[in-house]
Design a protein around this motif. Structure first.
Motif, PDB file in Angstrom:
ATOM      1  N   GLY A   1       0.672  -1.332   0.062  1.00 22.53           N
ATOM      2  CA  GLY A   1       0.093  -0.171   0.028  1.00 22.53           C
ATOM      3  C   GLY A   1       0.789   1.315   0.061  1.00 22.53           C
ATOM      4  N   ALA A   2       1.060   1.912   1.185  1.00 20.41           N
ATOM      5  CA  ALA A   2       1.528   3.039   1.322  1.00 20.41           C
ATOM      6  C   ALA A   2       3.074   3.303   0.688  1.00 20.41           C
ATOM      7  N   GLY A   3       3.874   2.666   1.018  1.00 22.27           N
ATOM      8  CA  GLY A   3       5.533   2.684   0.521  1.00 22.27           C
ATOM      9  C   GLY A   3       5.264   2.105  -0.933  1.00 22.27           C
ATOM     10  N   GLY A   4       4.514   1.195  -1.377  1.00 23.60           N
ATOM     11  CA  GLY A   4       4.336   0.805  -2.704  1.00 23.60           C
ATOM     12  C   GLY A   4       3.730   1.752  -3.638  1.00 23.60           C
TER      13      GLY A   4
ATOM     14  N   LYS B   1       3.984   4.941  -3.323  1.00 18.09           N
ATOM     15  CA  LYS B   1       4.620   6.201  -3.535  1.00 18.09           C
ATOM     16  C   LYS B   1       5.874   6.155  -4.721  1.00 18.09           C
TER      17      LYS B   1
ATOM     18  N   ASP C   1      -4.883  -2.286   0.245  1.00 13.82           N
ATOM     19  CA  ASP C   1      -3.514  -1.767  -0.621  1.00 13.82           C
ATOM     20  C   ASP C   1      -3.823  -1.619  -2.061  1.00 13.82           C
TER      21      ASP C   1
ATOM     22  N   PRO D   1       9.594  -0.475  -1.797  1.00 14.47           N
ATOM     23  CA  PRO D   1       9.846  -0.326  -0.369  1.00 14.47           C
ATOM     24  C   PRO D   1       8.765  -0.641   0.355  1.00 14.47           C
ATOM     25  N   SER D   2       8.066  -1.732   0.273  1.00 16.28           N
ATOM     26  CA  SER D   2       6.894  -2.170   1.036  1.00 16.28           C
ATOM     27  C   SER D   2       7.354  -3.043   2.151  1.00 16.28           C
ATOM     28  N   ASN D   3       6.338  -3.438   2.930  1.00 16.69           N
ATOM     29  CA  ASN D   3       6.866  -4.102   3.951  1.00 16.69           C
ATOM     30  C   ASN D   3       6.945  -5.798   3.513  1.00 16.69           C
TER      31      ASN D   3
ATOM     32  N   SER E   1       3.314  -7.181   3.081  1.00 14.58           N
ATOM     33  CA  SER E   1       3.010  -6.727   1.944  1.00 14.58           C
ATOM     34  C   SER E   1       3.552  -7.508   0.533  1.00 14.58           C
TER      35      SER E   1
ATOM     36  N   SER F   1      14.947  -0.822  -0.265  1.00 14.73           N
ATOM     37  CA  SER F   1      14.592  -0.933   1.165  1.00 14.73           C
ATOM     38  C   SER F   1      13.579  -0.043   1.600  1.00 14.73           C
ATOM     39  N   PRO F   2      12.698  -0.624   2.531  1.00 13.36           N
ATOM     40  CA  PRO F   2      11.706   0.316   3.313  1.00 13.36           C
ATOM     41  C   PRO F   2      12.196   0.871   4.743  1.00 13.36           C
TER      42      PRO F   2
ATOM     43  N   PHE G   1       9.490   3.860   7.728  1.00 12.92           N
ATOM     44  CA  PHE G   1       9.035   5.239   7.709  1.00 12.92           C
ATOM     45  C   PHE G   1       7.790   5.315   8.446  1.00 12.92           C
TER      46      PHE G   1
ATOM     47  N   ILE H   1      16.550   7.450  -0.322  1.00  6.53           N
ATOM     48  CA  ILE H   1      15.318   6.647  -0.565  1.00  6.53           C
ATOM     49  C   ILE H   1      14.157   7.180   0.117  1.00  6.53           C
TER      50      ILE H   1
ATOM     51  N   MET I   1      10.911   9.330   0.335  1.00  9.25           N
ATOM     52  CA  MET I   1       9.959  10.077  -0.615  1.00  9.25           C
ATOM     53  C   MET I   1       8.980  10.805   0.273  1.00  9.25           C
TER      54      MET I   1
HETATM   55  P1  GDP Z   1       0.996  -0.719   3.841  1.00 12.90           P
HETATM   56  O1  GDP Z   1       0.396  -1.943   3.117  1.00 12.90           O
HETATM   57  O2  GDP Z   1       0.121   0.371   3.562  1.00 12.90           O
HETATM   58  O3  GDP Z   1       1.693  -0.729   5.077  1.00 12.90           O
HETATM   59  O4  GDP Z   1       1.944  -0.354   2.677  1.00 12.90           O
HETATM   60  P2  GDP Z   1       3.683  -0.771   2.243  1.00 12.90           P
HETATM   61  O5  GDP Z   1       4.010  -2.132   2.583  1.00 12.90           O
HETATM   62  O6  GDP Z   1       3.501  -0.758   0.914  1.00 12.90           O
HETATM   63  O7  GDP Z   1       4.372   0.255   2.840  1.00 12.90           O
HETATM   64  C1  GDP Z   1       4.817   0.212   4.195  1.00 12.90           C
HETATM   65  C2  GDP Z   1       6.335   0.153   4.220  1.00 12.90           C
HETATM   66  O8  GDP Z   1       6.560   1.341   3.317  1.00 12.90           O
HETATM   67  C3  GDP Z   1       6.773   0.527   5.417  1.00 12.90           C
HETATM   68  O9  GDP Z   1       7.874  -0.363   5.866  1.00 12.90           O
HETATM   69  C4  GDP Z   1       7.748   2.011   5.098  1.00 12.90           C
HETATM   70  O10 GDP Z   1       9.039   2.127   5.866  1.00 12.90           O
HETATM   71  C5  GDP Z   1       7.605   1.970   3.709  1.00 12.90           C
HETATM   72  N1  GDP Z   1       7.737   3.461   3.137  1.00 12.90           N
HETATM   73  C6  GDP Z   1       6.845   4.313   3.429  1.00 12.90           C
HETATM   74  N2  GDP Z   1       7.315   5.558   2.815  1.00 12.90           N
HETATM   75  C7  GDP Z   1       8.658   5.378   2.544  1.00 12.90           C
HETATM   76  C8  GDP Z   1       9.588   6.159   1.750  1.00 12.90           C
HETATM   77  O11 GDP Z   1       9.582   7.436   1.510  1.00 12.90           O
HETATM   78  N3  GDP Z   1      10.606   5.652   1.392  1.00 12.90           N
HETATM   79  C9  GDP Z   1      10.860   4.198   1.641  1.00 12.90           C
HETATM   80  N4  GDP Z   1      12.316   3.733   1.278  1.00 12.90           N
HETATM   81  N5  GDP Z   1      10.131   3.450   2.226  1.00 12.90           N
HETATM   82  C10 GDP Z   1       8.930   3.905   2.526  1.00 12.90           C
END
Ligand code: GDP
Length: 327
Positions: free
Chosen positions: A17-20, A22, A55, A200-202, A206, A231-232, A239, A295, A297
């Motif tokens: 979701g969120a990191g993906g 971005k 997501d 950079p998703s979990n 994720s 890397s997340p 983040f 890294i 964003m």
């Molecule tokens: P979720 O399913 O909404 O939790 O989304 P994701 O798994 O896609 O994203 C969560 C991860 O995104 C976390 O581990 C964060 O550290 C990572 N993340 C969020 N913002 C950023 C960023 O700006 N840069 C990087 N490299 N990682 C990020």
């Protein structure tokens, strides 16, 4: 300007979701690539009788520009009247679902009842909201993350939203994964990719559910494409969210090295933060090329900057030539 041997290379992003979302937005802004995304569906759950796919919705709302930028999920300019009524009627309302968001879940649930597949519905919704990038589901079957805590096995959103990731995670399973079939769109996107990027998703909550669909990991491993992860974690910290806690509780090192190690049978390259430069040697000893970058964003400009930098500075494989190498 980056030059490509392949005319318009196919870049495939695996994203949560969120990191993906971005990085998805950054890559979507690059006209010189043809982007597709495989999103995570294992956070999906039923709320108030409706199928909610957090997501996929975060990706859809982000790529359509409708997302609430302060939160990084949900819609901008939302109301909560529907949730207020549900509360008055005695329902649990710890999962925030906005009024417009409810409209989407009603539509999705209705289409499911009409017999459309989950991927048909996801791509129809994305297109209706103006998303240009193909948004692909890893499977049309139901796969749901379950976490074992001191209370026993609980649903993902119970852990993530209701309990705010507080419980220790003792074990994780992706219910339904063993019987799930990959979608033909996911297999084709992997086969046709020139570059595959793990967002950079979990890594555990994720990306792992996508890899758990039988056939997808094999397809990735036998793909001709180079696979690069971002890397997340920076200095061992995410983040946002529980990536460090979950990795540590499963016995993985919560660091850029731990992320590289977790993906070591899959990736050729990883991009980690400049701050983690001391991790480079250990990662390269695993046989993984390690690139350094900023890294973070923080805003739209950062998303595009990182996406461009990945393609210009960190990709070295058949098909791509960075500007320097091309001269
Ligand atoms: P979720 O399913 O909404 O939790 O989304 P994701 O798994 O896609 O994203 C969560 C991860 O995104 C976390 O581990 C964060 O550290 C990572 N993340 C969020 N913002 C950023 C960023 O700006 N840069 C990087 N490299 N990682 C990020």
């Amino acid at each position: 300007m980056t030059q490509f041997k392949v005319n318009k290379p196919n870049v495939l992003l695996l994203a949560g979701g969120a990191g993906g979302a971005k990085l998805a937005e950054g890559l979507a802004a690059m006209e010189e690539i043809s982007l597709s995304i495989i999103g995570n569906i294992a956070d999906d759950e039923i709320f108030h009788g409706l199928w909610v796919s957090p997501d996929i919705d975060t990706l859809t709302y982000s790529l359509s520009g409708l997302v609430n930028r302060d939160q990084g999920w949900g819609l901008a300019d939302e109301g909560s009247k529907a949730l207020e009524m549900l509360k008055i009627l005695g329902n649990d309302t710890w999962m925030f679902l906005g009024d417009k968001d409810f409209g989407l879940h009603i539509h999705r649930s209705n289409r499911l009842r009409q017999g459309y597949s989950r991927s048909e519905i996801a791509s129809e919704i994305a297109q209706s909201l103006g998303v240009k990038v193909p948004l692909i589901l890893p499977t049309d079957d139901v796969v749901q993350t379950r976490l074992k805590t001191n209370e026993g096995w609980i649903l993902f959103q119970d852990y993530f939203v209701r309990q705010r990731c507080a419980p220790d995670v003792l074990d994780i399973r992706f219910e339904g994964a063993e019987q799930a079939k990959p979608t033909s769109q996911a297999l084709t996107a992997i086969e046709q990719a020139d570059l595959i990027i793990i967002a950079p998703s979990n890594p555990i909550l994720s990306i792992e559910p996508i890899l758990s669909i039988p056939g997808l990991k094999d397809a990735l491993q036998s793909s001709k494409a180079s696979i690069l992860a971002v890397s997340p974690l920076i200095a061992g910290k995410p983040f946002k969210g529980p990536a460090d806690k979950v990795m540590a509780s499963l016995g993985l090192e919560a660091s850029a090295i731990g992320v590289a190690n977790h993906y070591r049978d899959l990736i050729d390259q990883i991009v980690i933060d400049d701050q983690d430069c001391e991790a480079t040697a250990e990662i390269e000893d695993m046989g993984i090329a390690c690139g350094l970058d900023d890294i973070s964003m923080r805003d739209q400009a950062d998303k595009v900057r990182l996406a461009r930098s990945i393609l210009a500075n960190h990709v070295s494989f058949n098909g791509f030539v960075s500007s320097e190498a091309a001269q």
